[in-house]
Design a protein around this motif. Structure first.
Motif, PDB file in Angstrom:
ATOM      1  N   LEU A 294       0.836  -1.195   0.000  1.00 31.84           N
ATOM      2  CA  LEU A 294       0.000   0.000   0.000  1.00 31.84           C
ATOM      3  C   LEU A 294       0.874   1.249   0.000  1.00 31.84           C
ATOM      4  N   GLY A 477       9.775   7.526   4.960  1.00 32.49           N
ATOM      5  CA  GLY A 477      10.425   6.624   4.021  1.00 32.49           C
ATOM      6  C   GLY A 477      11.335   7.315   3.025  1.00 32.49           C
ATOM      7  N   VAL A 478      11.029   8.580   2.718  1.00 33.28           N
ATOM      8  CA  VAL A 478      11.845   9.325   1.764  1.00 33.28           C
ATOM      9  C   VAL A 478      12.203  10.670   2.385  1.00 33.28           C
ATOM     10  N   SER A 491      15.068   4.500  -7.185  1.00 34.80           N
ATOM     11  CA  SER A 491      15.009   4.984  -5.809  1.00 34.80           C
ATOM     12  C   SER A 491      13.754   4.471  -5.104  1.00 34.80           C
ATOM     13  N   PRO A 492      13.921   3.663  -4.049  1.00 30.38           N
ATOM     14  CA  PRO A 492      12.751   3.116  -3.359  1.00 30.38           C
ATOM     15  C   PRO A 492      11.858   4.226  -2.786  1.00 30.38           C
ATOM     16  N   GLY A 495       6.242   4.531   2.580  1.00 34.83           N
ATOM     17  CA  GLY A 495       6.210   5.193   3.875  1.00 34.83           C
ATOM     18  C   GLY A 495       6.207   4.317   5.099  1.00 34.83           C
ATOM     19  N   TYR A 496       6.393   4.981   6.228  1.00 35.23           N
ATOM     20  CA  TYR A 496       6.293   4.381   7.552  1.00 35.23           C
ATOM     21  C   TYR A 496       4.825   4.456   7.987  1.00 35.23           C
ATOM     22  N   GLY A 500       1.640   3.464   4.670  1.00 32.62           N
ATOM     23  CA  GLY A 500       1.548   2.271   3.839  1.00 32.62           C
ATOM     24  C   GLY A 500       2.504   1.150   4.187  1.00 32.62           C
ATOM     25  N   TRP A 501       2.478   0.138   3.347  1.00 30.31           N
ATOM     26  CA  TRP A 501       3.292  -1.062   3.520  1.00 30.31           C
ATOM     27  C   TRP A 501       4.132  -1.287   2.268  1.00 30.31           C
ATOM     28  N   ARG A 503       7.718  -0.941  -0.376  1.00 34.65           N
ATOM     29  CA  ARG A 503       8.382   0.081  -1.175  1.00 34.65           C
ATOM     30  C   ARG A 503       8.146  -0.201  -2.645  1.00 34.65           C
ATOM     31  N   ARG A 507      15.641  -1.940  -6.202  1.00 32.44           N
ATOM     32  CA  ARG A 507      15.662  -3.362  -5.861  1.00 32.44           C
ATOM     33  C   ARG A 507      14.575  -3.660  -4.837  1.00 32.44           C
ATOM     34  N   HIS A 508      14.387  -2.727  -3.908  1.00 32.61           N
ATOM     35  CA  HIS A 508      13.380  -2.918  -2.869  1.00 32.61           C
ATOM     36  C   HIS A 508      11.981  -3.089  -3.452  1.00 32.61           C
TER      37      HIS A 508
END
Lengths: 517, 286
Positions: A294, A477-478, A491-492, A495-496, A500-501, A503, A507-508
């Motif tokens: 999410l 998160g950013v 770039s992943p 958020g925390y 949401g859940w 990234r 790669r993430h």
């Protein structure tokens, strides 16, 4: 020889002096002109041509590689928010249509997509990236027509990033073993993807590209107010020769999304949108084995320290909150400015905001385009009216007149706002900034973190150690330090907490689409 | 309750809770009897209440920033110290596992050794996982862009599946090694070891509040845990499918990450599950 050189230098000096004289004269003349009482620019629009786009009056669903009529035959209009006129009619997918799309995706997954090599999957994605670049202008104009964002943004940000996302993820398709060393990875199967209206095609790319690279098939539902660019993408996908059913696009509103998310043959759900809807989806999937990522709302803070490069910070704050009309989940909607520079900073911000051009999204000079829908405009107005009633200091930039037709909102801010104020806590999703001050870095961090969200944050300072310390303290998160609203496929993003859940990007961003064992 | 000798005038240990580095009784004053495999009364465990849970959460919350701020090397050494302490008290644990669940000496020793190994494993990971997970991202533009893992914060752990001490300790170690703090809710038979586990933590330089242990009826505490707004994540070791679904549903209230324990005992994956990726952009220029 040396003499000659010195002489030449002297000569040049004179030349420079002459130049300077001439330059000074010019400035004086310009000053004279400026001081002339009645002097005014006459504004002339620079409209992007819409000839490049051909919009079908009726748009079907994209299922199993073909455009098909909705089984129940119902269509809904999509509106150009720039002038409020209907652009086209779009099919509303019923439960039956959604089921067909999921079946097509499952079949494609089982018969073709999971059988071919990663390298082959990658080739399709590379090809799609190239085809988007070829038709970039067409996509940009269509996006601006359907969404209302300024053409300079759809042209310079959205569409280039769309192509970049396909291109970046294409390369992962045959390198997944390197993404998670020492692990075995497998695709999940069929992914249901529901995306918002603020970056319609970009969100489609964020969702489709990593899913396909990882080996999944998808059913994507674009937002009901911005379905057209996804349908043009469907056309590109069809022309790319991607096996039928690997990507299916079903248009519709909340009911269609609900059919999709709740379909029993879905392995994964990816949603970008409001926290409210995200929570509904999380509840709906809680008792299933569906994997869920999410990307939800935010109330991101922009911290400006007194030792920041002020003029750059002003640009960053303006970009942070007014980019894309403020319809950005990571918009820097809270400004925390150090008390010692608060007055100077807000004065400069006012001046800068008076130079923001609100106008026709197709005008290449437009900074803030149209609000995506009448409903969203009403929501923003309610927030602004509420904050004005609460009594916070209100400033609205009034230098440019918005077009009389369509949905527009001028950039504004509320100053000296308390942390408890609604406009400081709730996501407005519009060009509305809430400003507060702080005295110490600890207070700035505490205020920034005082939110259930945790998507992004900005920090402005010329002192690197202070930036690092602040960035580490922020629960987001950013973190954009001395910049804001930058995006890249490598770039992943995510958020925390209630933002949401998982990234997306980098790669993430592959992880949510893979079974890693 | 060392279990060596239940008859006669030995001094039985009172099992209490472990909250904020201390051993309080439940504020509710409730207790329940626990029997040995043979049916004798072994001890009375505290039946933790909602209030105890909230106290534990408060302790874990205030310990979190300090724990995460310790150097990774320091956290690693503390986890290793936990292994040392457990090793030193091995016989107590083995005896309990034999008495309470009727394991053979061999089985019980294997479990406790497994727990020690898990602590050593995650001690060694504390200063390495971020190197494995982090990335420098080649963005198109003059920016230095990098992604590093950070702890999610406060994790609640619910353990109601058949007790295995080695798994139990591996779960705790994997969660705290990255800087998270933990509130654990578990029931008998594992909870008969609550005091001993708490004592290992207490004597390992583990700061107060980093791990809090509550014994009690899991049913009673489930919803309070799943709905608590200060808990960021839940680790579930539960074979009860209904409970898992209920917790996931309730956890949506503040978007807790609910993670069922389906990991190998020693793996990077559980560390990943309790971290958040933070990406920082900074311009490169003069």
């Amino acid at each position: 020889m040396l003499d000659k050189m010195i002489k030449k230098k002297e000569k040049n000096k004179h030349k420079d002096k002459d130049k300077k004289k001439h330059h000074d004269k010019k400035i004086v003349e310009a000053k004279k002109r400026k001081s002339h009482k009645n002097f005014q620019f006459e504004y002339s629009e620079s409209l992007e041509s819409t000839d490049v786009v051909k919009i079908q009056p009726k748009n079907a669903l994209f299922i199993n590689g073909e455009f098909v009529e909705p089984t129940e035959g119902s269509y809904f209009p999509t509106i150009n928010p720039g002038d409020g006129e209907v652009l086209a009619e779009v099919a509303e997918a019923s439960a039956k249509d959604v089921d067909m799309a999921v079946r097509a995706a499952r079949k494609a997954y089982e018969t073709t997509w999971s059988k071919i090599s990663g390298a082959e999957r990658g080739k399709y994605l590379f090809r799609i990236a190239r085809m988007i670049q070829e038709r970039a202008r067409e996509f940009a104009v269509l996006e601006t027509l359907d969404n209302g964002k300024p053409i300079k943004e759809s042209r310079d940000v959205d569409i280039p990033l769309v192509a970049a996302h396909f291109f970046y993820n294409a390369g992962w398709a045959d390198k997944l073993d390197f993404a998670f060393p020492g692990k075995k990875v497998q695709p999940l199967g069929v992914a249901a993807q529901v995306i918002p209206w603020n970056f319609p095609l970009l969100m489609a790319a964020w969702k489709i590209a990593p899913a396909l690279a990882a080996g999944n098939c998808v059913v994507l539902k674009p937002a009901e107010t911005t379905p057209l660019s996804a349908l043009l993408l469907a056309e590109v996908i069809q022309q790319s020769g991607l096996p039928p059913g690997v990507v299916n696009i079903v248009t519709g509103a909340g009911a269609t999304g609900s059919h999709l998310v709740n379909h029993p043959d879905i392995n994964k759900v990816a949603f970008t949108g409001s926290t409210q809807v995200g929570k509904m989806i999380a509840k709906a999937t809680a008792k299933t084995n569906k994997r869920l990522t999410l990307e939800l709302g935010g109330k991101s803070a922009h911290i400006v320290y007194e030792d920041a490069a002020i003029d750059q910070a002003i640009e960053g704050v303006v970009n942070g909150i007014f980019f894309n009309q403020g319809h950005v989940c990571c918009a820097g909607s809270r400004l925390l400015v150090e008390e010692s520079i608060a007055q100077v900073f807000t004065d400069k911000l006012k001046d800068r905001m008076q130079k923001i051009r609100v106008g026709n999204p197709l005008d290449k000079n437009t900074d803030i385009g149209a609000i995506n829908s009448h409903r969203e405009l009403e929501k923003i107005r309610d927030f602004v009216n509420g904050a004005r009633e609460e009594g916070w200091d209100y400033f609205s930039a009034s230098a440019t007149e918005a077009p009389s037709r369509g949905f527009y909102h001028k950039p504004c801010f509320f100053n000296h706002v308390a942390s408890s104020a609604t406009v400081f806590r709730k996501e407005v999703f519009g060009p509305v900034l809430a400003i507060s001050t702080f005295r110490t870095p600890a207070e700035a961090i505490a205020k920034a973190n005082d939110t259930p969200y945790g998507l992004a944050a900005g920090v402005w300072s010329e002192k690197a150690s202070k930036i690092q310390k602040t960035a580490l303290g922020l629960k987001a998160g950013v973190i954009w330090a001395n910049t804001y609203n930058k995006f890249d496929p490598s770039s992943p993003f995510g958020g925390y907490n209630e933002s949401g859940w998982g990234r997306e990007g980098g790669r993430h961003g592959l992880y949510p689409y893979l079974e890693v064992q | 309750m060392s279990g060596i000798n239940l008859s006669g005038a030995h001094i039985a240990k009172t099992t209490k809770l472990f909250i904020n580095g201390e051993f309080p009784r439940t504020e509710s004053g409730r207790s329940y009897p626990v029997k040995t495999k043979d049916g004798d009364i072994l001890t009375h465990l505290c039946q933790a209440s909602r209030k105890d849970l909230r106290n534990a959460v408060a302790a874990a919350q205030s310990a979190q920033a300090g724990w995460a701020k310790k150097t990774a090397y320091n956290r690693a050494q503390i986890l290793y110290r936990m292994a040392e302490m457990l090793e030193g008290r091995m016989q107590e644990f083995v005896a309990n596992r034999m008495l309470v669940q009727g394991l053979s000496n061999e089985q019980a020793s294997a479990e406790v050794n497994g727990a020690i190994d898990a602590l050593v494993y995650y001690a060694g990971f504390a200063d390495k996982y971020s190197q494995v997970m982090a990335s420098v991202n080649p963005v198109s533009g003059p920016f230095h862009n990098f992604t590093t893992p950070e702890p999610v914060g406060l994790v609640a752990m619910l353990y109601d599946q058949p007790f295995d001490f080695s798994t139990f300790m591996g779960m705790i170690a994997s969660v705290i090694c990255s800087g998270n703090t933990l509130v654990v809710v578990f029931d008998e038979p594992g909870a008969t070891l609550l005091s001993e586990i708490g004592e290992v933590f207490k004597t390992s330089d583990l700061p107060a509040g980093v791990v809090n242990l509550l014994s009690g009826h899991v049913d009673e505490l489930t919803s309070h845990m799943a709905l608590h707004m200060e808990i960021q994540s839940i680790l579930l070791a539960s074979t009860d499918e209904t409970r898992r679904g209920d917790i996931k549903e309730m956890a949506v209230e503040n978007m807790k990450r609910v993670v069922p324990w389906d990991f190998a005992q020693k793996d990077l994956a559980p560390i990943v599950a309790f971290t958040e990726a933070k990406t920082i952009w900074h311009p490169v220029g003069l």
